[in-house]
Design a protein around this motif. Structure first.
Motif, PDB file in Angstrom:
ATOM      1  N   HIS A   1       0.802  -1.235   0.000  1.00 37.95           N
ATOM      2  CA  HIS A   1       0.000   0.000   0.000  1.00 37.95           C
ATOM      3  C   HIS A   1       0.837   1.290   0.000  1.00 37.95           C
ATOM      4  O   HIS A   1       0.424   2.291   0.597  1.00 37.95           O
ATOM      5  CB  HIS A   1      -0.961   0.010   1.201  1.00 37.95           C
ATOM      6  CG  HIS A   1      -1.641  -1.313   1.411  1.00 37.95           C
ATOM      7  ND1 HIS A   1      -2.595  -1.798   0.551  1.00 37.95           N
ATOM      8  CD2 HIS A   1      -1.465  -2.269   2.362  1.00 37.95           C
ATOM      9  CE1 HIS A   1      -3.000  -2.990   0.970  1.00 37.95           C
ATOM     10  NE2 HIS A   1      -2.324  -3.296   2.062  1.00 37.95           N
TER      11      HIS A   1
ATOM     12  N   VAL B   1      -3.037   4.729   2.450  1.00 36.26           N
ATOM     13  CA  VAL B   1      -4.319   5.427   2.616  1.00 36.26           C
ATOM     14  C   VAL B   1      -5.354   4.431   3.129  1.00 36.26           C
ATOM     15  O   VAL B   1      -5.126   3.219   3.125  1.00 36.26           O
ATOM     16  CB  VAL B   1      -4.804   6.011   1.266  1.00 36.26           C
ATOM     17  CG1 VAL B   1      -3.886   7.119   0.790  1.00 36.26           C
ATOM     18  CG2 VAL B   1      -4.955   4.918   0.202  1.00 36.26           C
TER      19      VAL B   1
ATOM     20  N   THR C   1      -3.855   2.065  -3.803  1.00 35.89           N
ATOM     21  CA  THR C   1      -3.319   3.432  -3.803  1.00 35.89           C
ATOM     22  C   THR C   1      -2.829   3.694  -5.220  1.00 35.89           C
ATOM     23  O   THR C   1      -2.259   2.806  -5.863  1.00 35.89           O
ATOM     24  CB  THR C   1      -2.230   3.613  -2.734  1.00 35.89           C
ATOM     25  OG1 THR C   1      -1.848   4.990  -2.666  1.00 35.89           O
ATOM     26  CG2 THR C   1      -1.012   2.749  -2.961  1.00 35.89           C
TER      27      THR C   1
ATOM     28  N   HIS D   1      -5.923   8.897  -4.121  1.00 40.17           N
ATOM     29  CA  HIS D   1      -7.290   8.632  -3.651  1.00 40.17           C
ATOM     30  C   HIS D   1      -7.259   7.926  -2.302  1.00 40.17           C
ATOM     31  O   HIS D   1      -6.232   7.374  -1.900  1.00 40.17           O
ATOM     32  CB  HIS D   1      -8.079   7.813  -4.692  1.00 40.17           C
ATOM     33  CG  HIS D   1      -7.609   6.403  -4.885  1.00 40.17           C
ATOM     34  ND1 HIS D   1      -7.409   5.834  -6.132  1.00 40.17           N
ATOM     35  CD2 HIS D   1      -7.298   5.409  -4.003  1.00 40.17           C
ATOM     36  CE1 HIS D   1      -7.015   4.581  -5.991  1.00 40.17           C
ATOM     37  NE2 HIS D   1      -6.924   4.298  -4.721  1.00 40.17           N
ATOM     38  N   ASP D   2      -8.407   7.962  -1.617  1.00 44.54           N
ATOM     39  CA  ASP D   2      -8.598   7.080  -0.464  1.00 44.54           C
ATOM     40  C   ASP D   2     -10.079   6.740  -0.337  1.00 44.54           C
ATOM     41  O   ASP D   2     -10.907   7.200  -1.140  1.00 44.54           O
ATOM     42  CB  ASP D   2      -8.012   7.668   0.828  1.00 44.54           C
ATOM     43  CG  ASP D   2      -8.824   8.797   1.431  1.00 44.54           C
ATOM     44  OD1 ASP D   2      -9.969   9.040   0.988  1.00 44.54           O
ATOM     45  OD2 ASP D   2      -8.317   9.448   2.367  1.00 44.54           O
ATOM     46  N   SER D   3     -10.415   5.903   0.656  1.00 44.15           N
ATOM     47  CA  SER D   3     -11.791   5.406   0.796  1.00 44.15           C
ATOM     48  C   SER D   3     -12.465   5.940   2.054  1.00 44.15           C
ATOM     49  O   SER D   3     -13.400   5.322   2.569  1.00 44.15           O
ATOM     50  CB  SER D   3     -11.802   3.870   0.816  1.00 44.15           C
ATOM     51  OG  SER D   3     -11.376   3.357  -0.412  1.00 44.15           O
TER      52      SER D   3
ATOM     53  N   THR E   1     -13.392  -0.505  -0.268  1.00 44.72           N
ATOM     54  CA  THR E   1     -12.167  -0.413  -1.060  1.00 44.72           C
ATOM     55  C   THR E   1     -12.417  -0.061  -2.524  1.00 44.72           C
ATOM     56  O   THR E   1     -11.548   0.510  -3.175  1.00 44.72           O
ATOM     57  CB  THR E   1     -11.364  -1.720  -0.879  1.00 44.72           C
ATOM     58  OG1 THR E   1      -9.995  -1.423  -0.975  1.00 44.72           O
ATOM     59  CG2 THR E   1     -11.744  -2.799  -1.854  1.00 44.72           C
TER      60      THR E   1
ATOM     61  N   ARG F   1     -13.914   4.922  -3.878  1.00 48.18           N
ATOM     62  CA  ARG F   1     -12.803   5.788  -3.480  1.00 48.18           C
ATOM     63  C   ARG F   1     -13.075   7.240  -3.895  1.00 48.18           C
ATOM     64  O   ARG F   1     -13.963   7.509  -4.697  1.00 48.18           O
ATOM     65  CB  ARG F   1     -11.521   5.256  -4.141  1.00 48.18           C
ATOM     66  CG  ARG F   1     -11.245   3.801  -3.758  1.00 48.18           C
ATOM     67  CD  ARG F   1     -10.290   3.093  -4.712  1.00 48.18           C
ATOM     68  NE  ARG F   1     -10.902   2.865  -6.015  1.00 48.18           N
ATOM     69  CZ  ARG F   1     -10.310   2.240  -7.020  1.00 48.18           C
ATOM     70  NH1 ARG F   1      -9.086   1.788  -6.885  1.00 48.18           N
ATOM     71  NH2 ARG F   1     -10.935   2.076  -8.177  1.00 48.18           N
TER      72      ARG F   1
ATOM     73  N   PRO G   1      -0.878  10.662   4.590  1.00 51.96           N
ATOM     74  CA  PRO G   1      -2.222  11.167   4.264  1.00 51.96           C
ATOM     75  C   PRO G   1      -3.033  11.614   5.466  1.00 51.96           C
ATOM     76  O   PRO G   1      -3.958  12.410   5.313  1.00 51.96           O
ATOM     77  CB  PRO G   1      -2.885   9.978   3.555  1.00 51.96           C
ATOM     78  CG  PRO G   1      -2.052   8.783   3.862  1.00 51.96           C
ATOM     79  CD  PRO G   1      -0.674   9.277   4.141  1.00 51.96           C
TER      80      PRO G   1
END
Ligand code: FUB
Length: 339
Positions: free
Chosen positions: A259, A283, A288, A304-306, A313, A316, A336
């Protein structure tokens, strides 16, 4: 690529410490490829949806169907959703899973590059052409000849040549290819063998085909030894991106199951690239994926992230944060949610 479990309180605390906010919240967006076209930022993300497809290790739950382009007057400004730029129903060769795209411009025309699965279950990479950065784009009838796997990233070098980097292991199927030939039972190399690298191919003058057979890019350690397949903290997994900074070529990518977003530098678009370090620590969410762009003399990381979906997952949100180089050209690691 399973969901991570977080309590509401944990997510709230992380959201409070996050270094950036989602670019948009009315749809889920991921894998943002950012470019400056016509003096503005255009972001080409995946458009995440809940397609109702159960989770599996091949990533079938990433069942995206179309692309929306986002426009920003500056990385710190609002993002405008320019609407649907291309839908899978309008791509004759593609059946499903419109994964991470990228875009390029040449001679006033815009090219959207995207991977999708064909009816045979294999990913290929296609191109669609438009007159505007935001589309709409009209897909070519066939995928790019000789293309495979996922995550195209098209880099325009200073001499006018364009190169496509691509490839991702596991759900992205790169491990099934050796010397550009597919065999379904090909697997990742053993831990002590050299890791698989992303592929690179120069594009033809019309931007629609490979001008050469794809080559494998090698990432080496500080002693010049290829990174090994078992080196999960550093080896290439997916999501390549290329940019130039002070004359050097920077290849950045995701390490997948660890990740991380990492980078390696070299003197040619083909490499080899020497591993340098981590750009972004993990993240929320399994994947990622990023891009790096210069805008008015400052550098920006789109990623990006969730968080917005509560850790789902495949749902996002694209984000952006400023990136800093040290005087020696090293990239300062971003966290992050703070250190
Ligand atoms: O969005 C689908 C896939 O997830 C992308 O192609 C990968 O890079 C990962 O972000």
């Amino acid at each position: 690529m399973a969901d991570q479990e977080y309590t509401e309180a944990e997510l709230e605390a992380l959201a409070g410490k996050a270094i950036s906010r989602p670019l948009v919240t009315h749809i889920y967006t991921a894998d943002p490829s950012a470019h400056v076209f016509e003096g503005r930022l255009y972001v080409y993300p995946s458009h995440d949806i809940d397609a109702g497809i159960p989770f599996n290790d091949d990533g079938a739950h990433f069942g995206m169907e179309d692309y929306h382009v986002l426009r920003m007057d500056s990385p710190e400004g609002e993002a405008v959703d320019c609407g649907v730029a291309l839908h899978v129903d309008d791509v004759p060769w593609a059946e499903r899973q419109m994964w991470a795209p990228d875009a390029a411009v040449k001679d006033g025309r815009y090219y959207l590059y995207f991977p999708a699965k064909c009816a045979d279950g294999l990913f290929r990479i296609g191109v669609a052409v438009g007159e505007r950065p935001e589309g709409p784009f009209a897909a070519e009838p066939e995928p790019i000849t000789g293309s495979y796997s996922i995550d195209p990233a098209v880099f325009a070098d200073d001499d006018g040549e364009h190169y496509m980097y691509f490839g991702g292991i596991w759900g992205g199927q790169l491990q099934q290819y050796r010397d550009n030939t597919h065999a379904a039972d090909n697997e990742e190399p053993a831990d002590g063998e050299p890791a698989l690298g992303p592929r690179i191919a120069r594009l033809t003058a019309d931007m629609k085909q490979f001008a050469e057979a794809p080559r494998e890019v090698v990432i080496v350690d500080e002693a010049g030894r290829p990174l090994l397949a078992g080196d999960h903290d550093r080896r290439y997994f997916e999501g390549p991106w290329m940019h130039r900074h002070q004359g050097r070529y920077y290849l950045s990518y995701s390490t997948g199951d660890t990740h991380l977003l990492c980078y390696a530098t070299g003197d040619s678009p083909y490499g080899p690239f020497v591993y340098q370090g981590v750009i972004l620590t993990p993240v929320i969410g399994w994947t990622t994926h990023h891009s790096i762009v210069e805008f008015e003399g400052r550098w920006w990381l789109y990623y990006h992230d969730s968080i917005l979906s509560g850790g789902v997952t495949h749902l996002r949100s694209a984000k952006v944060a400023e990136l800093h180089y040290e005087a020696d050209g090293r990239i300062r690691t971003l966290h992050p949610y703070g250190e």
